[in-house]
Design a protein around this motif. Structure first.
Motif, PDB file in Angstrom:
ATOM      1  N   GLU A  57     -27.291   5.001 -15.909  1.00 62.36           N
ATOM      2  CA  GLU A  57     -28.003   5.507 -17.089  1.00 62.36           C
ATOM      3  C   GLU A  57     -27.186   6.512 -17.884  1.00 62.36           C
ATOM      4  OE1 GLU A  57     -31.693   7.145 -15.657  1.00 62.36           O
ATOM      5  OE2 GLU A  57     -32.105   5.274 -14.573  1.00 62.36           O
ATOM      6  N   ASN A  58     -26.288   7.207 -17.192  1.00 62.09           N
ATOM      7  CA  ASN A  58     -25.481   8.231 -17.856  1.00 62.09           C
ATOM      8  C   ASN A  58     -23.994   7.924 -17.669  1.00 62.09           C
ATOM      9  OD1 ASN A  58     -27.738  10.372 -18.356  1.00 62.09           O
ATOM     10  ND2 ASN A  58     -27.928   9.788 -16.209  1.00 62.09           N
ATOM     11  N   PRO A  59     -23.467   6.968 -18.397  1.00 58.06           N
ATOM     12  CA  PRO A  59     -22.079   6.556 -18.142  1.00 58.06           C
ATOM     13  C   PRO A  59     -21.094   7.712 -18.315  1.00 58.06           C
ATOM     14  CG  PRO A  59     -23.149   5.129 -19.775  1.00 58.06           C
ATOM     15  CD  PRO A  59     -24.071   6.247 -19.514  1.00 58.06           C
ATOM     16  N   GLY A  60     -20.222   7.861 -17.351  1.00 60.15           N
ATOM     17  CA  GLY A  60     -19.164   8.871 -17.451  1.00 60.15           C
ATOM     18  C   GLY A  60     -19.619  10.297 -17.277  1.00 60.15           C
ATOM     19  N   LYS A  61     -20.903  10.504 -16.918  1.00 56.46           N
ATOM     20  CA  LYS A  61     -21.398  11.882 -16.846  1.00 56.46           C
ATOM     21  C   LYS A  61     -21.508  12.411 -15.417  1.00 56.46           C
ATOM     22  CE  LYS A  61     -23.738  12.526 -21.212  1.00 56.46           C
ATOM     23  NZ  LYS A  61     -22.539  13.148 -21.790  1.00 56.46           N
ATOM     24  N   LEU A  62     -21.388  11.498 -14.440  1.00 57.07           N
ATOM     25  CA  LEU A  62     -21.521  11.969 -13.064  1.00 57.07           C
ATOM     26  C   LEU A  62     -20.167  12.470 -12.587  1.00 57.07           C
ATOM     27  CD1 LEU A  62     -23.695  10.436 -10.365  1.00 57.07           C
ATOM     28  CD2 LEU A  62     -21.435  11.202  -9.748  1.00 57.07           C
ATOM     29  N   THR A  63     -20.082  13.791 -12.338  1.00 53.87           N
ATOM     30  CA  THR A  63     -18.804  14.350 -11.905  1.00 53.87           C
ATOM     31  C   THR A  63     -18.728  14.322 -10.384  1.00 53.87           C
ATOM     32  OG1 THR A  63     -19.802  16.532 -11.945  1.00 53.87           O
ATOM     33  CG2 THR A  63     -18.549  15.881 -13.876  1.00 53.87           C
ATOM     34  N   PHE A  64     -17.600  13.881  -9.851  1.00 54.37           N
ATOM     35  CA  PHE A  64     -17.421  13.938  -8.394  1.00 54.37           C
ATOM     36  C   PHE A  64     -15.983  14.256  -8.053  1.00 54.37           C
ATOM     37  CE2 PHE A  64     -16.119   9.376  -7.282  1.00 54.37           C
ATOM     38  CZ  PHE A  64     -15.864   9.018  -8.603  1.00 54.37           C
ATOM     39  N   SER A  65     -15.825  15.093  -7.005  1.00 55.44           N
ATOM     40  CA  SER A  65     -14.514  15.641  -6.678  1.00 55.44           C
ATOM     41  C   SER A  65     -13.835  14.849  -5.577  1.00 55.44           C
ATOM     42  CB  SER A  65     -14.660  17.091  -6.213  1.00 55.44           C
ATOM     43  OG  SER A  65     -15.375  17.121  -4.999  1.00 55.44           O
ATOM     44  N   GLY A  66     -12.522  14.958  -5.537  1.00 55.80           N
ATOM     45  CA  GLY A  66     -11.728  14.362  -4.468  1.00 55.80           C
ATOM     46  C   GLY A  66     -10.423  15.120  -4.378  1.00 55.80           C
ATOM     47  N   ALA A  67      -9.613  14.800  -3.360  1.00 59.19           N
ATOM     48  CA  ALA A  67      -8.447  15.644  -3.071  1.00 59.19           C
ATOM     49  C   ALA A  67      -7.287  15.473  -4.034  1.00 59.19           C
ATOM     50  CB  ALA A  67      -7.982  15.412  -1.643  1.00 59.19           C
ATOM     51  N   GLY A  68      -7.302  14.516  -4.948  1.00 61.47           N
ATOM     52  CA  GLY A  68      -6.170  14.370  -5.861  1.00 61.47           C
ATOM     53  C   GLY A  68      -6.128  12.963  -6.408  1.00 61.47           C
ATOM     54  N   GLY A 127     -19.103  14.241  -4.353  1.00 57.10           N
ATOM     55  CA  GLY A 127     -17.703  14.274  -3.969  1.00 57.10           C
ATOM     56  C   GLY A 127     -17.378  13.213  -2.948  1.00 57.10           C
ATOM     57  N   ILE A 128     -16.068  12.987  -2.818  1.00 53.46           N
ATOM     58  CA  ILE A 128     -15.610  12.109  -1.752  1.00 53.46           C
ATOM     59  C   ILE A 128     -14.744  12.968  -0.862  1.00 53.46           C
ATOM     60  CG2 ILE A 128     -14.164  10.115  -1.240  1.00 53.46           C
ATOM     61  CD1 ILE A 128     -15.208   8.861  -3.744  1.00 53.46           C
ATOM     62  N   ASN A 129     -14.947  12.866   0.441  1.00 55.75           N
ATOM     63  CA  ASN A 129     -14.176  13.734   1.329  1.00 55.75           C
ATOM     64  C   ASN A 129     -13.886  13.026   2.638  1.00 55.75           C
ATOM     65  OD1 ASN A 129     -13.080  16.320   2.350  1.00 55.75           O
ATOM     66  ND2 ASN A 129     -14.170  17.130   0.581  1.00 55.75           N
ATOM     67  N   ASN A 130     -13.122  13.713   3.499  1.00 55.70           N
ATOM     68  CA  ASN A 130     -12.806  13.139   4.805  1.00 55.70           C
ATOM     69  C   ASN A 130     -14.027  13.181   5.704  1.00 55.70           C
ATOM     70  OD1 ASN A 130     -10.053  13.056   4.050  1.00 55.70           O
ATOM     71  ND2 ASN A 130      -9.877  15.214   4.598  1.00 55.70           N
ATOM     72  N   LEU A 131     -14.159  12.155   6.529  1.00 53.42           N
ATOM     73  CA  LEU A 131     -15.277  12.138   7.460  1.00 53.42           C
ATOM     74  C   LEU A 131     -15.268  13.379   8.343  1.00 53.42           C
ATOM     75  CD1 LEU A 131     -16.708   9.204   9.404  1.00 53.42           C
ATOM     76  CD2 LEU A 131     -16.042  11.198  10.710  1.00 53.42           C
ATOM     77  N   SER A 132     -14.088  13.781   8.826  1.00 52.88           N
ATOM     78  CA  SER A 132     -14.043  14.898   9.766  1.00 52.88           C
ATOM     79  C   SER A 132     -14.526  16.190   9.099  1.00 52.88           C
ATOM     80  CB  SER A 132     -12.629  15.075  10.316  1.00 52.88           C
ATOM     81  OG  SER A 132     -11.689  15.142   9.283  1.00 52.88           O
ATOM     82  N   ASP A 133     -14.055  16.460   7.875  1.00 55.12           N
ATOM     83  CA  ASP A 133     -14.474  17.690   7.198  1.00 55.12           C
ATOM     84  C   ASP A 133     -15.952  17.635   6.819  1.00 55.12           C
ATOM     85  OD1 ASP A 133     -11.931  18.944   7.211  1.00 55.12           O
ATOM     86  OD2 ASP A 133     -11.302  17.606   5.611  1.00 55.12           O
ATOM     87  N   ALA A 134     -16.390  16.441   6.375  1.00 54.32           N
ATOM     88  CA  ALA A 134     -17.787  16.293   5.962  1.00 54.32           C
ATOM     89  C   ALA A 134     -18.722  16.439   7.159  1.00 54.32           C
ATOM     90  CB  ALA A 134     -17.993  14.940   5.288  1.00 54.32           C
ATOM     91  N   TYR A 135     -18.295  15.901   8.298  1.00 54.79           N
ATOM     92  CA  TYR A 135     -19.109  16.006   9.511  1.00 54.79           C
ATOM     93  C   TYR A 135     -19.386  17.466   9.840  1.00 54.79           C
ATOM     94  CZ  TYR A 135     -19.721  16.320  14.613  1.00 54.79           C
ATOM     95  OH  TYR A 135     -20.151  16.638  15.862  1.00 54.79           O
ATOM     96  N   ARG A 136     -18.333  18.282   9.782  1.00 53.06           N
ATOM     97  CA  ARG A 136     -18.516  19.699  10.113  1.00 53.06           C
ATOM     98  C   ARG A 136     -19.345  20.417   9.054  1.00 53.06           C
ATOM     99  NH1 ARG A 136     -12.935  19.500  10.783  1.00 53.06           N
ATOM    100  NH2 ARG A 136     -12.804  20.988   9.074  1.00 53.06           N
TER     101      ARG A 136
END
Lengths: 320, 151, 503
Positions: free
Chosen positions: A147-158, A202-211
């Motif tokens: 519904e909101n193209p290009g408006k969802l911001t999500f982070s990642g490591a690079g 965001g997208i992150n590593n499973l190990s960091d997200a788990y903790r």
């Protein structure tokens, strides 16, 4: 005087050459990690090498050196161009990161610049949101992004690291566009952006997200892998279960490699000892405590995996 | 002409600034050079101002290098340069450090060069320095040091 | 008062031995020019493999505390800061040491560190949950403004002219862009392979401060002279204590700004000392004395950089986000021991978390005691002949810049920057603003790009960078800071013009 020094140097070099394979290693080894201290690659590398000094392993300690910068490019560039191929300089690799970066260009390495030794872990990418977020499933995310193209911001490591690959796959699979925000400072900075609400997801590593989830800071919506992670996140569905055609291409494989040109005898020796070292019970215990999935592969298996990832990533990144 | 040297120094800085600015604006991709562009504009403006002020008002000019100063620092800088840029990698850290140490000490130590005691003292100080470095870095901390022909 | 129950674990024989050993070792490593605190903590991590988790942490915590304070020693005596945190200390500290007041400067530095450090750790103990929220309030836009605020104090640091200070800062900002662009991964200004890794802070810091000092030691040629040919004055401790008490304003400003700025992840630890120094000067009636060996400069800088230690651990211990480079290394050390910072730490491992925090409290006191003990001895460093000191510092500079990343490229960068800086200093430029530019450049740039990406997708750049109370507050401080500097410059020029026409 000059002749004496030169002669001495020659003798030393000759002696060093013959002894090298038999007595290797006879001094501490360094392992270059191309991400900062405290990141997932860094601390896992420290754990899996902590028993290197044992007599049944290498018998000498492995020291970790961090060369962070530009999503790993700084470290791997150094490793491909400047590191000595003498068996005393190892590096941690991250697949798909360095292969994707070499395909995009602007760096001086490719998968042929390095020789793998062994793989220690496979850390899938997961999709995370803050605890207060209205999103409770990937369906919510995809619906909102539609519904909101290009408006969802999500982070990642690079850019062109595993997280970015996963982001590209999710966008492609769902047919939506979202705003990927690469952070400087790796997974920890990307995680901070989610917890602090700087970005919506965001997208992150499973190990960091788990903790982080154990600590009550985030929700994990899905894991970008073929199967659920039964060990740490049995309740989190895969992307496929959520109806998104995202496979395990973004899974972050971590292991040890040496520069091309390292003597075969040394590679063989390392390749036979290092996988054993990863299986040490103390290492496995510490890895489990940190939510880090262990996945040991020997040199032959890693070579095959590199080939396969290279072919796949060339396809995925072709039209970018 | 006391303002000659400061003018020259500020002129060189201005040239560097213009060069940085030219590169920032001529290279692609633009997004990656956005920040360098902002900086280089400020860089050129400030360097230009400094240069103009020195030219127009020699009273604000400060600093300079005298011939005596150059004569004094040159031997040390040359030895240090050879040590850092060449010997450390070629000979190894401890070997090159010891050589650089004793050469610099002999160049700048005021004790006469024809005195055996002075030389004994120099060798002793160098050996002490080397021993402390080796003990701290290689024995206690187990740090890596540049290796060459020797350690 | 949960923490008080865990003091017993600190006062056991092994814990105390590690605490004392870590403190003394940290002071020595911190005081060695060329060895940064981050490096010192990193070197200690392998030692902790053999220890229990809580003991390993106590060792690392003691080293963290004491290396930051130990850095003041080389900053004061040799004008070589061990870390960005100590840059501000060099400005007045070294001037005092040149006048033979090294012992007084060191005593003030350690006492100020103690006050700042204790308050900082106390904040960590009592206010952690509140402070964690505050640390999270800083997103990309706020960090961008904070970096800009840092840039605005560049001009007033240690140079005779604001324009030259800003120009030095610009050179630093430019040098920071050399190498890979951190977000897009494009190479910029790489003309030699040694530069492909960019210019890292530690080699740059060593080169910009240590190498000009080495060359300056050559400048006298073969003459019998010690570093500063002035006798070292003895200074009784009681006088230092009284002096500190009479300069409460500097202590308060240093401690408050150090604790507040130390909290902010990613920027705090590096600039706390400089911001505190700048604030202390602006409100001091004796502001003209700053930079000429004024004790308030040392007190503000040192109380700030130790006050930063406790709060910089708040985001680390509650959210696993390291607030400073040293905290990042500390995080690595925690993770290896299977201790994962977060609420989990205080809920499930209180017997690890609290003794660690308590040990830092005790560590601050030990740091001050041992620091004061070595202060009078260390001040005698000034009596070492230059012909010996120059090659020692040179060797340590090579070692220090090599060992951070095992790269000869860093050593070449260090030496090249050092030679450049020596000549720049001859013409009235100074190293402090240059290093500040080098530190702040990447922070400003990456947060600006991230902020722009987020702004583009959401509310638009203007609303994003100027929206919200915190953004507006920071912008207001930036404007005030610039305005004040301009006012001071104009006033200084008027006085100069008024008096300048006289012969």
């Amino acid at each position: 005087m000059k002749h004496v020094i030169a002669g001495l140097a020659l003798v030393l070099a000759a002696v060093a050459g013959t002894v090298e394979a038999d007595e290797y290693p006879d001094r501490p080894i360094m392992l270059m990690v191309s991400y900062g201290a405290g990141g997932a690659t860094d601390f896992q590398a420290r754990i899996v090498t902590m028993t290197a000094g044992n007599e049944d392993a290498l018998g000498v300690p492995i020291a970790i050196i961090n060369k962070p910068g530009a999503g790993g490019r700084v470290g791997w560039n150094w490793f491909a161009t400047e590191a000595e191929a003498d068996g005393y300089t190892l590096a941690a690799y991250n697949i798909p990161h360095f292969i994707a970066q070499s395909i995009k260009g602007g760096v001086e390495y490719s998968k042929d610049s390095f020789e793998p030794i062994a793989n220690w872990g496979a850390d899938p990418a997961v999709f995370i949101v803050g605890t207060e977020s209205p999103f409770n499933s990937m369906a919510d995310v995809v619906a909102w992004a539609g519904e909101n193209p290009g408006k969802l911001t999500f982070s990642g490591a690079g850019l062109f690291v595993g997280h970015h690959i996963a982001a590209l796959q999710i966008e492609k699979a769902a047919g939506v566009t979202m705003q990927y925000v690469p952070t400087k400072g790796g997974g920890a900075a990307a995680m901070k952006a989610v917890i602090a609400g700087d970005v919506m997801a965001g997208i992150n590593n499973l190990s960091d997200a788990y903790r982080a989830r154990e600590a009550g800071n985030i929700k994990i919506l899905a894991v970008a892998d073929i199967q659920r992670n039964e060990e740490f996140l049995p309740d989190v569905p895969t992307m496929m279960e959520e109806g998104l055609d995202v496979d395990n291409s973004s899974v972050n494989f971590r292991g040890i490699m040496v520069p091309k040109g390292t003597p075969d005898a040394i590679i063989d020796k390392l390749a036979s000892i290092v996988p054993e070292m990863f299986m040490n019970s103390r290492v496995l215990g510490k890895m489990a405590a940190g939510g880090s999935p262990v996945h040991v592969m020997d040199r032959e298996e890693v070579l095959a995996m590199w080939e396969e990832r290279d072919a796949y990533l060339r396809e995925l990144l072709k039209d970018l | 002409m006391t303002a000659l040297q400061p003018s020259l120094a500020c002129g060189i800085i201005l040239l560097v600034a213009i060069w940085v600015c030219w590169i920032s604006f001529s290279q692609a991709p633009a997004e990656a050079f956005l920040f360098p562009r902002l900086i280089s504009v400020a860089f050129v403006a400030l360097a230009g101002w400094t240069f103009a002020r020195v030219l127009l008002d020699p009273r604000v000019a400060e600093g300079g290098i005298t011939w005596t100063l150059v004569k004094n620092i040159l031997p040390g800088v040359v030895v240090a340069g050879v040590y850092v840029f060449f010997a450390a990698k070629w000979l190894g850290f401890y070997t090159s450090s010891a050589i650089a140490f004793i050469v610099i000490l002999s160049l700048y130590d005021p004790a006469p060069h024809d005195q055996v005691r002075a030389w004994l003292k120099r060798v002793a100080v160098t050996a002490g320095y080397l021993a402390v470095m080796y003990l701290l870095f290689s024995i206690v901390l187990k740090v890596f040091i540049p290796r060459g022909l020797f350690i | 008062m949960e923490f008080a129950a865990y003091f017993g674990e600190v006062f056991t024989v092994p814990a105390m031995l590690l605490l004392i050993g870590g403190t003394i070792g940290g002071l020595i490593l911190g005081a060695t020019p060329g060895l940064s605190p981050t490096m010192a903590v990193a070197l200690l991590i392998p030692f902790t493999f053999q220890l229990e988790a809580v003991h390993g942490l106590i060792l690392l915590g003691a080293a963290y505390t004491s290396t930051v304070a130990g850095g003041a020693v080389s900053a004061i005596l040799l004008k070589i800061p061990g870390a960005p945190a100590n840059i501000a200390t060099t400005l007045d500290g070294h001037e005092m040491a040149r006048r033979g007041q090294g012992a007084r400067a060191l005593q003030l530095a350690f006492l100020a560190s103690l006050v700042g450090g204790l308050i900082g750790v106390a904040l960590l103990i009592f206010l952690t949950p509140v402070l964690a929220e505050w640390a999270l309030a800083f997103g990309p836009s706020q960090l961008f403004w904070l970096a800009i605020l840092g840039v605005t104090i560049i001009g007033s640091l240690g140079t005779s002219s604001v324009v030259k200070g800003l120009l030095s800062g610009c050179i630093g900002l430019w040098l920071a862009t050399v190498g890979f662009d951190d977000i897009l991964g494009v190479q910029r200004f790489v003309f030699h392979s040694s530069l492909s890794g960019g210019i890292s802070i530690v080699p740059a810091l060593i080169g910009l401060f240590a190498i000009p000092q080495v060359i300056a030691m050559f400048a006298d040629g073969r003459r019998m002279s010690s570093i500063e040919a002035i006798s070292v004055e003895r200074h009784p401790l009681s006088r230092a204590v009284r002096e500190l008490l009479s300069r409460v304003r500097a202590v308060v400003i240093g401690t408050v700004s150090g604790s507040i700025i130390g909290l902010i992840p990613g920027i705090g630890g590096q600039i706390a000392g400089l911001v505190a120094y700048d604030q202390a000067r602006k409100v001091s009636p004796e502001r003209d004395k700053f930079g000429t060996g004024h004790p308030e400069g040392i007190i503000a800088a040192e109380s700030a950089n130790n006050a930063m230690v406790g709060p910089s651990l708040v985001p680390l211990l509650t959210l696993s986000i390291p607030g400073s480079p040293t905290a990042a290394v500390l995080l690595g050390g925690l993770l290896i021991h299977g201790i994962f910072p977060g609420t989990d730490l205080f809920d499930n491992h209180p017997h690890v978390a609290w003794p660690f925090i308590n040990s830092m409290l005790i560590g601050q006191i030990l740091m001050c005691v041992f620091g004061l003990y070595i202060a009078s001895l260390a001040a005698r460093v000034a009596l070492v002949p230059k012909s010996i000191m120059a090659p020692i510092v040179l060797g340590l500079a090579v070692f220090g810049s090599y060992s951070v990343q095992h790269s000869m490229g860093d050593v070449y960068v260090m030496a090249a920057l050092g030679i450049m800086m020596y000549f720049l200093e001859r013409f009235g430029f100074s190293a402090a603003p240059l290093v500040l530019g080098l530190i702040l450049g990447p922070i400003a740039e990456s947060n600006f790009i991230q902020g722009s990406l987020i702004a583009e997708a959401t509310v638009g750049p203007f609303a994003y960078f100027f929206g919200g109370a915190l953004n507006l507050l920071l912008v207001a401080i930036v404007v005030a800071s610039v305005g004040y500097s301009l006012y001071a410059e104009l006033r200084a020029r008027r006085t100069a013009v008024a008096g300048g026409d006289a012969p």
